[in-house]
Design a protein around this motif. Structure first.
Motif, PDB file in Angstrom:
ATOM      1  N   VAL A  49       0.827  -1.213   0.000  1.00  0.00           N
ATOM      2  CA  VAL A  49       0.000   0.000   0.000  1.00  0.00           C
ATOM      3  C   VAL A  49       0.857   1.258   0.000  1.00  0.00           C
ATOM      4  O   VAL A  49       0.386   2.328  -0.407  1.00  0.00           O
ATOM      5  CB  VAL A  49      -0.972   0.042   1.205  1.00  0.00           C
ATOM      6  N   PRO A  83      -2.747   7.412  -0.084  1.00  0.00           N
ATOM      7  CA  PRO A  83      -3.990   7.031   0.608  1.00  0.00           C
ATOM      8  C   PRO A  83      -5.182   7.749  -0.017  1.00  0.00           C
ATOM      9  O   PRO A  83      -5.022   8.732  -0.740  1.00  0.00           O
ATOM     10  CB  PRO A  83      -3.761   7.525   2.046  1.00  0.00           C
ATOM     11  N   TRP A 107      -3.442  13.841   3.023  1.00  0.00           N
ATOM     12  CA  TRP A 107      -2.614  12.668   3.319  1.00  0.00           C
ATOM     13  C   TRP A 107      -1.793  12.833   4.599  1.00  0.00           C
ATOM     14  O   TRP A 107      -0.619  12.484   4.648  1.00  0.00           O
ATOM     15  CB  TRP A 107      -1.700  12.354   2.138  1.00  0.00           C
ATOM     16  N   SER A 121      -0.158   5.570   4.358  1.00  0.00           N
ATOM     17  CA  SER A 121      -0.908   4.404   3.868  1.00  0.00           C
ATOM     18  C   SER A 121      -0.912   3.256   4.868  1.00  0.00           C
ATOM     19  O   SER A 121      -1.929   2.566   5.032  1.00  0.00           O
ATOM     20  CB  SER A 121      -0.319   3.928   2.537  1.00  0.00           C
ATOM     21  N   GLU A 155      -3.233   4.057   7.678  1.00  0.00           N
ATOM     22  CA  GLU A 155      -4.615   3.964   7.203  1.00  0.00           C
ATOM     23  C   GLU A 155      -5.096   2.513   7.201  1.00  0.00           C
ATOM     24  O   GLU A 155      -6.170   2.202   7.729  1.00  0.00           O
ATOM     25  CB  GLU A 155      -4.723   4.540   5.797  1.00  0.00           C
TER      26      GLU A 155
END
Length: 378
Positions: free
Chosen positions: A53, A58, A250, A254, A257
């Protein structure tokens, strides 16, 4: 030799290394108030599979994450703002509201006053009274609310007293604040640890009050301070729009998240945490109550505040004795309204809790010349 002015936060392990010559990896921190179970097993098992990711940005709206938090917290996803820890959300909120005069219920976490000051405001304190075991007297407190106050800050359960305010009491406070046009910010960092969470969880109140914002995070209950993920909940949709306008895109990476979408679903971990803290909280409180030279305040959170009733023994002495055994507590003498007779520690695994209790009681009953002759381990 350590100076009396040297105090350590739960994250100051590098300073401990320097002052005491103890490797930080050898220290058990009873000061950081972090879940002793560590990271969620489900998160530990699955996060590495999602490492890719980080090759993508994100979702700017963090829709999946906000829905997962909403399911966990019992609110609507539209009520949630996510941020890089609760500190970022406090800063954004202060920037938007620009409170000129805030009232803070203390003793409590110093970051509130700092952020208000950075925003150009000043802070007043309403002191919780020792003779009331640091529980709030709502009737008296309400008499201190007036139109000259822009913002009320409440930590619930409170750090460092571990006392809490019920929803019934909060309704009375919010009603009065509404009359005086005061916005209320409630920090619920420790609410998930409380046995009476249903009675003190203020999220249901966001459906009735638009002068309320609630802050939570994953640092303490989910033992993930390094992920820097916090969230705020409010029923004031105009405030949400304003915060989202000011937020940098952001702010949550990621990995944080995706971690957030996993950890809130680990029901076994959540239940195990609550069971461990509940049982150890009751056991340790009962043990401390038996000591006539100590006064423990009944805790709601995952930590306990204790007053020393022995002459010539201070919180610094208890800290010194504990750190010599590689156990780090919190000397509370730097909190507003507390003296060098107060210390705080969180609940860890039973064997570690027993180790700390033994250390505290040994120091309490030690009549040697150790007190006042503090020599750091080298």
């Amino acid at each position: 030799m350590i100076r009396h002015t040297d105090h350590f936060h739960g994250s100051d392990l590098e300073k401990i290394e320097t002052v005491y010559g103890i490797k930080k990896d050898e220290i058990t921190s009873f000061s950081a108030n972090v879940n002793p179970l560590g990271v969620s097993p489900l998160l530990r098992k699955t996060l590495s599979d999602k490492i890719d990711v980080i090759t993508s940005y994100p979702d700017r709206e963090y829709q999946t994450l906000r829905k997962r938090i909403a399911n966990y917290a019992g609110c609507e996803a539209s009520q949630i703002i996510v941020g890089n820890g609760s500190t970022e959300l406090i800063s954004l909120f202060i920037q938007i509201k620009h409170p000129q005069k805030a009232l803070i219920i203390g003793p409590t976490y110093s970051e509130y006053e700092r952020e208000i000051s950075l925003g150009g405001g000043t802070s007043l304190y309403y002191p919780l009274k020792e003779e009331e075991d640091f529980n709030i007297n709502v009737e008296d407190f309400i008499t201190h609310l007036h139109e000259g106050i822009d913002l009320l800050v409440i930590c619930n359960p409170n750090n460092p007293t571990s006392t809490s305010i019920s929803n019934r009491q909060l309704r009375l406070i919010l009603d009065s604040c509404k009359q005086h046009d005061i916005f209320v910010m409630i920090d619920e960092t420790y609410v998930e640890f409380a046995d009476n969470m249903d009675e003190i969880n203020s999220i249901p109140l966001t459906y009735y009050y638009n002068n309320l914002i609630i802050l939570r995070g994953i640092s303490k209950f989910f033992a993930a301070p390094g992920l820097r993920l916090g969230y705020a909940i409010t029923g004031n949709l105009d405030l949400i729009k304003e915060i989202n306008k000011r937020k940098n895109p952001w702010t949550i990476n990621s990995l944080a998240e995706v971690a957030g979408t996993i950890m809130f679903t680990d029901k076994d971990y959540i239940a195990a945490t609550k069971q461990l803290i509940s049982s150890e909280r009751a056991r340790i409180y009962d043990a401390l109550k038996k000591e006539t030279k100590l006064y423990p305040y009944k805790p709601s959170a995952n930590f306990i505040l204790v007053k020393i009733k022995k002459d010539h023994l201070t919180s610094q002495d208890i800290f010194d004795a504990a750190i010599r055994k590689h156990l780090m507590i919190r000397d509370c003498s730097t909190f507003p309204f507390l003296s060098n007779k107060y210390f705080r520690f969180c609940f860890m695994q039973p064997e570690k809790n027993d180790e700390l209790l033994d250390c505290i009681l040994e120091t309490l009953h030690d009549n040697s010349n150790f007190i006042g002759d503090r020599k750091c381990m080298m």
